[in-house]
Motif scaffolding. Structure first.
Motif, PDB file in Angstrom:
ATOM      1  N   ASP A  27       0.803  -1.231   0.000  1.00  0.00           N
ATOM      2  CA  ASP A  27       0.000   0.000   0.000  1.00  0.00           C
ATOM      3  C   ASP A  27       0.834   1.278   0.000  1.00  0.00           C
ATOM      4  O   ASP A  27       0.475   2.256  -0.642  1.00  0.00           O
ATOM      5  CB  ASP A  27      -0.947   0.023   1.203  1.00  0.00           C
ATOM      6  N   ASP A  28       1.946   1.279   0.733  1.00  0.00           N
ATOM      7  CA  ASP A  28       2.734   2.503   0.856  1.00  0.00           C
ATOM      8  C   ASP A  28       3.853   2.624  -0.183  1.00  0.00           C
ATOM      9  O   ASP A  28       4.657   3.543  -0.134  1.00  0.00           O
ATOM     10  CB  ASP A  28       3.311   2.631   2.268  1.00  0.00           C
ATOM     11  N   PHE A 106       9.786   2.894  -2.400  1.00  0.00           N
ATOM     12  CA  PHE A 106       9.147   3.663  -1.350  1.00  0.00           C
ATOM     13  C   PHE A 106       9.767   5.047  -1.299  1.00  0.00           C
ATOM     14  O   PHE A 106      10.955   5.206  -1.565  1.00  0.00           O
ATOM     15  CB  PHE A 106       9.346   2.982   0.022  1.00  0.00           C
TER      16      PHE A 106
END
Length: 109
Positions: A27-28, A106
């Motif tokens: 998700d991140d 990320f």
């Protein structure tokens, strides 16, 4: 006139993907890098097939970098272990695209 059969080869590709709903990435994450082995008569065909399959898998391909065939990579001095060779052989035998590794990206901070 008989048509000469085309010679399939396996190409090593690294595909950068962005985010898309349902892509299966954390998700991140902001996207990912995918190491793929793809069969094709040339690198352009391998890239087209890889992009098409990733789009079918709800991924969003942004950029593809080709690293060539097994022989080309050996000439460039790449070390290729038995596992990697086995995946390349499988891609050739199955006339398929194999995603061997997914590295999520990320944002830092």
């Amino acid at each position: 006139m008989t048509r000469k059969p085309s010679k399939q080869q396996v190409f090593t590709l690294v595909v950068e993907v962005g985010r898309k709903a349902g892509d299966g990435l954390p998700d991140d994450s902001t996207g990912a890098g995918l190491m793929c082995y793809a069969s094709g008569v040339d690198e352009a065909e391998a890239v087209r097939e890889t992009v098409a399959i990733l789009k079918q898998a709800d991924m969003s391909p942004l950029d593809v970098t080709g690293y060539g065939t097994l022989d080309e990579r050996i000439e460039q001095g790449h070390e290729i272990d038995d596992d990697e060779r086995a995946l390349m052989t499988r891609a050739l035998l199955e006339n398929s695209v194999i995603v061997a590794q997914v590295t999520p990206f990320f944002n830092e901070g």
